[in-house]
Motif scaffolding. Structure first.
Motif, short mmCIF file in Angstrom:
data_model
loop_
_atom_site.label_atom_id
_atom_site.label_comp_id
_atom_site.label_asym_id
_atom_site.label_seq_id
_atom_site.Cartn_x
_atom_site.Cartn_y
_atom_site.Cartn_z
N GLY A 49 0.93 -1.20 0.12
CA GLY A 49 -0.44 -0.27 0.76
C GLY A 49 0.70 1.06 -0.05
N GLY A 50 1.97 0.88 -0.16
CA GLY A 50 3.14 2.21 -0.62
C GLY A 50 3.48 2.71 -1.50
N LEU A 51 4.04 3.56 -2.33
CA LEU A 51 4.89 3.63 -3.60
C LEU A 51 6.09 2.88 -3.24
CD1 LEU A 51 3.90 7.40 -3.68
CD2 LEU A 51 3.04 5.74 -4.66
N TRP A 52 6.71 3.33 -4.92
CA TRP A 52 8.08 3.07 -5.13
C TRP A 52 8.77 3.53 -5.73
CZ3 TRP A 52 11.41 -0.84 -3.08
CH2 TRP A 52 10.97 -1.46 -2.54
N LEU A 53 9.81 4.19 -6.21
CA LEU A 53 10.28 6.43 -5.97
C LEU A 53 11.30 5.36 -7.28
CD1 LEU A 53 8.48 8.77 -7.02
CD2 LEU A 53 10.15 9.38 -4.82
N THR A 54 11.49 6.02 -8.10
CA THR A 54 13.15 6.06 -8.57
C THR A 54 13.71 7.40 -9.07
OG1 THR A 54 12.54 5.79 -11.26
CG2 THR A 54 12.44 3.69 -9.40
N THR A 55 15.29 7.78 -9.08
CA THR A 55 15.48 8.42 -9.39
C THR A 55 15.96 8.52 -11.01
OG1 THR A 55 17.95 8.44 -8.47
CG2 THR A 55 15.86 9.36 -6.31
N SER A 56 16.16 9.82 -11.54
CA SER A 56 16.67 9.64 -12.81
C SER A 56 17.64 11.40 -12.75
CB SER A 56 15.55 9.76 -13.20
OG SER A 56 15.98 9.54 -14.59
N THR A 57 18.54 10.78 -11.89
CA THR A 57 19.41 11.97 -11.97
C THR A 57 20.77 12.22 -13.08
OG1 THR A 57 21.14 11.07 -9.94
CG2 THR A 57 18.95 12.07 -9.00
N ARG A 58 21.17 11.78 -13.53
CA ARG A 58 22.37 11.35 -13.91
C ARG A 58 22.66 10.71 -15.28
NH1 ARG A 58 27.74 11.13 -9.64
NH2 ARG A 58 26.82 12.59 -8.22
N GLY A 59 23.25 10.64 -15.98
CA GLY A 59 23.22 9.84 -17.55
C GLY A 59 22.20 9.80 -18.01
N ASP A 60 20.23 10.24 -18.09
CA ASP A 60 19.44 10.21 -18.14
C ASP A 60 18.81 10.67 -19.64
OD1 ASP A 60 18.89 12.56 -17.94
OD2 ASP A 60 17.52 12.49 -16.40
N LYS A 61 19.64 11.32 -20.21
CA LYS A 61 20.13 12.29 -21.95
C LYS A 61 20.94 11.30 -22.59
CE LYS A 61 18.35 16.60 -19.85
NZ LYS A 61 16.43 16.02 -20.13
#
Length: 704
Positions: free
Chosen positions: A674-686
């Motif tokens: 009932g919670g969330l998973w959350l991912t980051t995308s701070t480097r190398g995403d372009k």
């Protein structure tokens, strides 16, 4: 205009085949017949769009009028009936040019210079007759029989709605028209090469490239930075002077486009770091009036604005001496710190920053103690694991295990939420990058996974984007993937990529426009759409257009989620003005490229309006999730998590969380508890470089 429905089998075959050729011919040396008409080859049984060589825009009945004397202008191509023309032979080498929309013909009511082009009832008058004079590059000049003058875009304008008049024949590019026969040219130009910059200043740069080639001709070039369209120039130009933002770091690239609307793959990216216009070493003043108020396990910090000799651009919030968040802009003077420990004392300070990264001294510390229990939306955030590649798609298996994809290494990974242990299940065969945002994208499993264990993946291939499914046996991927859907156009950016199973057990697929906005309005093309297919890849009988298309007119959707009523919500990137959250309806047209959020030609009949919009600087949102009818939206440029309550067809009580705390947020998904998973995308995403990131997968416990 609605296309006639076909049988399911034939419609699917036609949509797939067309979309595959749109992409695949960019990498194959295929020779097709010339698709533009000349004086000798015009077909009186065909329909044409008339594309101006200078602007790349087409002759259009202004306002889609059917009235006599309605003016004719130029407009961005959309292939509507009001942009389709047929040639009627008048003898002696002259033609009347008849609108498919109004059944009226092009006409000049006088022979005077500057007379505007209009449509009138066909009477075969000399003012309604035109000779096609051949010009360079396969184009023609349209010379009026009564006046001998040429059809001319006034002042060489490139704007939508610009006047079209008659003036003496000079042979200029604004008097040259490519007669593109509809439904024949599907070959895109080659990608521009040798992209380079010069004359970089704090306000501008010259961007240049080598010419693309095309089987007919390149009509214009589109210049982007980081997926955002900056400008378009005629196909004769090989450079553009661009306006830039002081201090920005941008990745510039260019696509070629032909008169039929086919778009090339992108040039290589050229990264520029724009200098500041003046040196500034003076930091802002220290913020004052700082307060901190606890509400359960969340704390809201507020302060008075700081000052600066040039301007404050944002604030940084420190908890116990460590930065835990940031804000952008001089007017945002509050921050909510969520997911803290209960009954714990914290100290907060705030410092201001300016455009050249000068920072004030931290403010005086203020202390606050959290409550004994969570009383807000986000109760705790735990970093379960870190990643050196981008964790893009993510889904939860029965039993709580998590599967996620590494976008640029093309791997699928199983994560044990209890221990953080990771197991690589294997690489996705035939996956490819785009030197941008392509790769292994969305992941999904159906509700019957335990009995029929398929993992569904959307990924980029060397020729297209596609959806496949792979067997999951004994805790590992097994066998060759089954290809379910191909021919989704790919490009450096705008690949879409999210997958989501609906309560109807159909698979919904978000696709980007492949950096060709007109594809979003073409219901026979799979780009710029929400698609809907059966788990085996076949098309459901109740799809609205007889193919995989469920809704259309989307730019770059990357968020899909269903609420408790079984309704589909979608999150979509805008270009430069606003992002949007949409409630998807069967067969709905969401307006792109004529409409971005609520700007542009959004009043056109049939366009579905967004439920909420966000300034791009505060959004650029990707994934969404629904938990207990609250919609959570993960944002990249905005570096925050929005939470909105679903009330009927509206989004209410919109809150912002984690602003700047974890940087750019890519994916948010419901967890098994009932919670969330959350991912980051701070480097190398372009780019498509593997393992050049430093990312987190976060577990969020929710409260109310």
């Amino acid at each position: 205009m609605r296309y006639p429905l076909a049988t399911r089998k034939n419609a699917v075959h036609r949509a797939r085949l067309r979309a595959v050729w749109v992409v695949a011919l960019s990498v194959a040396a295929v020779v097709l017949p010339v698709r533009t008409a000349s004086a000798a080859t015009v077909d009186t049984n065909a329909s044409y769009v008339l594309v101006n060589r200078n602007s790349g825009k087409v002759l259009d009945v202004y306002g889609r009028s059917t009235a006599n004397n309605a003016r004719i202008s130029q407009y961005t191509r959309n292939d509507g009936a009001w942009q389709q023309w047929q040639f009627v032979d008048s003898g002696g080498g002259y033609y009347r040019i008849k609108s498919r929309h109004s059944n009226k013909v092009l006409s000049f009511p006088s022979t005077a210079n500057g007379t505007g082009l209009v449509q009138t009832t066909d009477a075969d008058l000399t003012g309604q007759q035109f000779r096609l004079a051949d010009s360079a590059g396969g184009s023609v000049r349209l010379l009026n029989r009564a006046s001998g003058k040429a059809v001319d875009v006034l002042n060489s304008s490139t704007a939508d709605g610009a006047r079209v008049v008659q003036l003496p024949d000079t042979g200029g590019a604004n008097q040259q028209w490519q007669l593109v026969r509809l439904g024949t040219d599907t070959t895109p130009p080659t990608a521009p090469a040798n992209a380079r910059t010069s004359n970089l200043t704090c306000t501008g740069v010259t961007f240049s490239w080598s010419a693309s080639t095309d089987d007919v001709a390149v009509a214009f070039y589109d210049i982007y930075h980081d997926g955002q369209l900056m400008t378009s120039v005629p196909g004769t130009a090989l450079s553009a002077d661009l306006t830039v933002t002081p201090g920005a770091t941008w990745g510039l690239y260019v696509n070629a486009r032909d008169a039929a609307g086919n778009v090339s793959q992108a040039s290589p990216t050229v990264t520029i770091t724009v200098p500041q216009c003046q040196a500034d070493t003076t930091p802002p003043s220290t913020p004052t009036g700082v307060t901190a108020t606890a509400s359960g396990t969340s704390v809201t910090v507020r302060w008075s604005p700081a000052t600066d000799n040039i301007g404050v651009t944002g604030y940084e919030i420190l908890r116990d001496g460590v930065q835990v968040g940031s804000t952008s802009g001089a007017t945002t003077t509050s921050f909510t710190d969520s997911g803290l420990a209960a009954n714990t004392r914290y100290e907060y300070r705030v410092r201001a920053r300016d455009a050249q990264a000068n920072r004030s001294a931290p403010s005086t510390a203020v202390a606050v103690t959290t409550g004994s229990s969570c009383a807000t939306a986000l109760c705790s955030i735990t970093r379960v694991t870190t990643e050196t590649d981008l964790p893009w798609g993510l889904t939860t298996l029965p039993g709580g295990q998590v599967l996620f994809g590494r976008r640029d290494t093309f791997e699928l990974v199983r994560l044990d939420p209890a221990t953080g242990a990771k197991t690589v299940l294997g690489r996705v065969p035939n996956a490819d990058g785009t030197d941008g945002e392509g790769g292994v994208l969305g992941i999904a499993v159906a509700s019957d996974f335990t009995a029929d264990p398929w993992v569904y993946v959307m990924h980029t291939s060397p020729t297209d984007n596609r959806v496949v499914r792979i067997r999951y046996t004994d805790g590992a991927l097994a066998g060759t993937p089954q290809v379910l859907l191909t021919g989704i156009p790919r490009n450096k950016y705008h690949n879409g990529g999210r997958l989501r199973f609906g309560p109807d057990n159909k698979l919904y697929v978000a696709t980007g426009d492949g950096q060709n906005g007109e594809w979003a309005q073409d219901r026979d093309n799979l780009a710029g759409k929400v698609l809907r297919i059966n788990p085996d890849g076949t098309v459901p009988a109740d799809n609205p257009f007889g193919n995989a298309v469920w809704s259309y007119g989307h730019r770059n959707p990357q968020g899909l989620a269903f609420d408790s009523q079984g309704r589909l919500w979608e999150q979509e990137f805008g270009n430069s003005v606003m992002d949007e959250t949409n409630l998807i309806v069967r067969g709905g047209n969401y307006g792109w490229p004529r409409c971005e959020g609520t700007t542009g030609s959004c009043a056109e009949p049939g366009f579905v309006a967004p439920k909420r919009t966000y300034p791009v600087a505060e959004a650029s949102c990707s994934g969404i999730a629904v938990v207990r009818d609250a919609l959570y939206i993960a944002c990249l440029r905005g570096a925050r998590l929005y939470r909105a309550e679903i009330a009927g067809e509206s989004l209410t009580n919109v809150q912002q969380h984690l602003t700047g705390t974890y940087g750019r947020l890519r994916t948010v998904e419901p967890s098994a508890d009932g919670g969330l998973w959350l991912t980051t995308s701070t480097r190398g995403d372009k780019d498509s470089i593997a393992d050049n990131s430093n990312e987190s997968i976060l577990k969020v416990e929710l409260g109310r």
